[in-house]
Scaffold this motif. Structure first.
Motif, PDB file in Angstrom:
ATOM      1  N   TYR A 128      70.236  77.868 -23.244  1.00 43.51           N
ATOM      2  CA  TYR A 128      69.547  79.090 -22.801  1.00 43.51           C
ATOM      3  C   TYR A 128      68.133  79.148 -23.353  1.00 43.51           C
ATOM      4  O   TYR A 128      67.203  79.600 -22.672  1.00 43.51           O
ATOM      5  CB  TYR A 128      70.343  80.331 -23.215  1.00 43.51           C
ATOM      6  N   GLN A 129      67.957  78.718 -24.583  1.00 41.38           N
ATOM      7  CA  GLN A 129      66.613  78.730 -25.143  1.00 41.38           C
ATOM      8  C   GLN A 129      65.688  77.791 -24.375  1.00 41.38           C
ATOM      9  O   GLN A 129      64.547  78.143 -24.062  1.00 41.38           O
ATOM     10  CB  GLN A 129      66.673  78.326 -26.621  1.00 41.38           C
ATOM     11  N   GLN A 130      66.183  76.607 -24.060  1.00 34.96           N
ATOM     12  CA  GLN A 130      65.378  75.664 -23.289  1.00 34.96           C
ATOM     13  C   GLN A 130      65.101  76.196 -21.880  1.00 34.96           C
ATOM     14  O   GLN A 130      63.996  76.027 -21.356  1.00 34.96           O
ATOM     15  CB  GLN A 130      66.099  74.317 -23.210  1.00 34.96           C
ATOM     16  N   PHE A 131      66.114  76.843 -21.306  1.00 34.44           N
ATOM     17  CA  PHE A 131      65.936  77.409 -19.958  1.00 34.44           C
ATOM     18  C   PHE A 131      64.864  78.495 -19.978  1.00 34.44           C
ATOM     19  O   PHE A 131      63.957  78.514 -19.135  1.00 34.44           O
ATOM     20  CB  PHE A 131      67.267  77.971 -19.468  1.00 34.44           C
ATOM     21  N   GLN A 132      64.973  79.415 -20.938  1.00 36.49           N
ATOM     22  CA  GLN A 132      64.026  80.524 -20.981  1.00 36.49           C
ATOM     23  C   GLN A 132      62.627  80.068 -21.383  1.00 36.49           C
ATOM     24  O   GLN A 132      61.643  80.728 -21.048  1.00 36.49           O
ATOM     25  CB  GLN A 132      64.538  81.601 -21.944  1.00 36.49           C
ATOM     26  N   ALA A 133      62.537  78.932 -22.060  1.00 35.46           N
ATOM     27  CA  ALA A 133      61.225  78.370 -22.404  1.00 35.46           C
ATOM     28  C   ALA A 133      60.621  77.580 -21.252  1.00 35.46           C
ATOM     29  O   ALA A 133      59.501  77.060 -21.367  1.00 35.46           O
ATOM     30  CB  ALA A 133      61.347  77.477 -23.639  1.00 35.46           C
ATOM     31  N   GLY A 134      61.361  77.477 -20.125  1.00 40.58           N
ATOM     32  CA  GLY A 134      60.854  76.754 -18.971  1.00 40.58           C
ATOM     33  C   GLY A 134      60.949  75.246 -19.087  1.00 40.58           C
ATOM     34  O   GLY A 134      60.308  74.519 -18.328  1.00 40.58           O
ATOM     35  N   GLN A 135      61.794  74.763 -20.015  1.00 41.24           N
ATOM     36  CA  GLN A 135      61.910  73.323 -20.224  1.00 41.24           C
ATOM     37  C   GLN A 135      62.999  72.687 -19.361  1.00 41.24           C
ATOM     38  O   GLN A 135      62.923  71.494 -19.054  1.00 41.24           O
ATOM     39  CB  GLN A 135      62.206  73.039 -21.702  1.00 41.24           C
ATOM     40  N   THR A 136      64.021  73.443 -19.000  1.00 39.13           N
ATOM     41  CA  THR A 136      65.158  72.883 -18.265  1.00 39.13           C
ATOM     42  C   THR A 136      65.623  73.839 -17.177  1.00 39.13           C
ATOM     43  O   THR A 136      65.338  75.040 -17.203  1.00 39.13           O
ATOM     44  CB  THR A 136      66.357  72.625 -19.194  1.00 39.13           C
ATOM     45  N   ARG A 137      66.352  73.275 -16.227  1.00 37.20           N
ATOM     46  CA  ARG A 137      67.187  74.039 -15.291  1.00 37.20           C
ATOM     47  C   ARG A 137      68.627  73.690 -15.641  1.00 37.20           C
ATOM     48  O   ARG A 137      68.956  72.521 -15.872  1.00 37.20           O
ATOM     49  CB  ARG A 137      66.885  73.698 -13.839  1.00 37.20           C
TER      50      ARG A 137
END
Length: 472
Positions: A56-65
């Motif tokens: 979730y952190q990576q998702f919200q940082a725009g790094q992953t889907r």
């Protein structure tokens, strides 16, 4: 399970996702109460939640889907997933001092058929929670386009059950459908076209149910009920019990109640098989010649008969709908379901088209007939994961209960009843486990070289990942 359609209907309308944060917060507030009201779940736990925090952190940082691929052994899985996201995940993030903005939530893919038997209100609710429907038996252009769009641009991670439907087994993963892997590769392509550098991740989630107290008495009572409805006495001859229970006694030091239940369970399964074989033999003229049984492997014999019976049941429906029998049992079920829906939900019955009374009456007759023929497919759906050795390999009360409940579903369907909601045999605790993420982006080159093989390989790896999450 859809009941027999009394009348033909207009085409199934696509239910667009219309996420509403007020609905989310309202449901989040009442969820603990709803779980106590609608389920027998006494405790919901999760392991390795830090993997979900990181995702979730990576998702919200725009790094992953991110796509969460969760196991689907029970209708209660939706409650477990909601509890994980809305309560356990924020608690873990706070302990790790990891920031997650807002209420963690998901977009999710659900079967378009669910609101047909569970109620139209559920379609409304799923839509406002950000869910998107899919018709499983055809190339659902609108459904696929919506899921693809949410995976690439949705404000939350996407979630889906790669097994396609709940299989009633906490410790058996049904063969996965390839759609999840394909969505992953589409997401990689769409991001590349948009010149976005995000990685694409599939996060496996295992869900497993255990009884707080072994409900042997409740299992025995349900078995007695099924025996009575099937024309059997619950009393079993000593010689027959000794013969049927011998393989279990030889492997495990079990109490007499377990070995007696095992013998009764095998007897009931064999009795129902014989009844259904005679049914298809006599009324559908299906050639089901007797299979020779070996004394030392009665379970394998039953499994062979079951596989043959399920194929025969599907063939009856396929012959009626003129559907070519090909692919796995799941593939065959989906094509039959779609063929039935095509006969029930008719283009000519759209509101802007005039239909005469006679045309309407004929359409209703076809809808009734299609629903009745789909019954054969619904019967098969209950047994997709049945192996014939599930209890013998590990005679826990959970495996006894799951098998008896599947037999109960069959008896209910034979009597024309909706098997849901199921009877609750006892309080349960749920154990969820997060697996290692599968990075689809790392497989982009393999996908460009051979798309079909790349999808098959990713599906196989996801299957193995979900199987590893089953607790011994």
């Amino acid at each position: 399970m859809p009941t027999v359609a009394a009348r033909a209907q207009p085409p199934l309308a696509f239910i667009p996702p219309q996420f509403n944060p007020v609905v989310l917060q309202s449901l989040r507030y009442v969820m603990p109460w709803w779980i106590r009201w609608r389920t027998h779940l006494a405790q919901i736990q999760a392991e390795d939640v830090e993997r979900l925090v990181s995702a979730y952190q990576q998702f919200q940082a725009g790094q992953t889907r991110v796509l969460i691929a969760f196991r689907h052994p029970s209708p209660d899985d939706a409650f477990c997933l909601a509890y994980l996201l809305w309560y356990l995940l924020p608690q873990k993030a706070r302990r790790l001092k990891g920031a997650i903005a807002g209420t963690p939530h998901i977009h999710f893919i659900y079967d378009r058929g669910i609101p047909l038997w569970a109620g139209q209100w559920l379609g409304w609710l799923y839509s406002r929670l950000g869910g998107t429907p899919i018709q499983r038996g055809k190339v659902d252009i609108m459904g696929l386009r919506s899921a693809r769009q949410l995976f690439v641009n949705g404000q939350f991670p996407l979630a889906a059950a790669p097994e396609g439907a709940n299989n009633g087994h906490s410790e058996v993963v049904s063969p996965l459908e390839p759609g999840i892997a394909q969505l992953g590769f589409w997401c990689v392509e769409d991001l590349r076209k948009a010149q976005r550098e995000q990685a694409v991740m599939i996060l496996p989630l295992g869900i497993q149910y255990h009884y707080v107290q072994p409900p042997w008495q409740a299992v025995a009572q349900l078995l007695t009920q099924l025996e009575a409805e099937s024309g059997l006495s619950h009393a079993i001859e000593a010689g027959q019990m000794q013969r049927l229970a011998a393989p279990l006694r030889e492997r495990y030091p079990l109490p007499e109640v377990a070995t007696a239940l095992y013998a009764r369970l095998l007897r009931l399964g064999e009795h129902l098989l014989s009844q259904m074989e005679n049914y298809y033999r006599e009324f559908y003229h299906v050639a089901l010649s007797p299979l020779e049984a070996t004394a030392d492997d009665f379970n394998t014999h039953l499994a062979q008969r079951l596989d043959r019976l399920l194929s025969a049941a599907l063939a009856v429906a396929e012959a009626y709908f003129k559907v070519t029998p090909q692919g796995s049992v799941i593939d065959r079920c989906r094509r039959i379901e779609q063929a039935g829906w095509d006969w029930i939900y008719r283009d000519e019955l759209q509101a802007d088209k005039a239909v005469s009374a006679v045309e309407r009456g004929l359409a209703d007759r076809i809808a009734e007939e299609a629903s009745l023929r789909m019954w054969h497919m619904r019967l098969v759906e209950s047994f997709v994961a049945v192996t014939g050795r599930y209890v013998l390999e590990k005679p826990t009360v959970e495996r006894f209960a799951e098998t008896v409940l599947l037999l109960r579903d069959t008896v209910a369907r034979i009597q024309g009843r909706n098997p849901f909601p199921r009877p609750q045999l006892g309080r349960q605790r749920v154990q969820m486990r997060l697996g290692e993420p599968l990075f689809v982006s790392d497989r982009a080159t393999a996908y460009r070289q051979n798309r079909r093989q790349a999808v098959a390989d990713l599906t196989a790896d996801l299957q193995a990942a979900l199987e590893r999450l089953i607790l011994p």
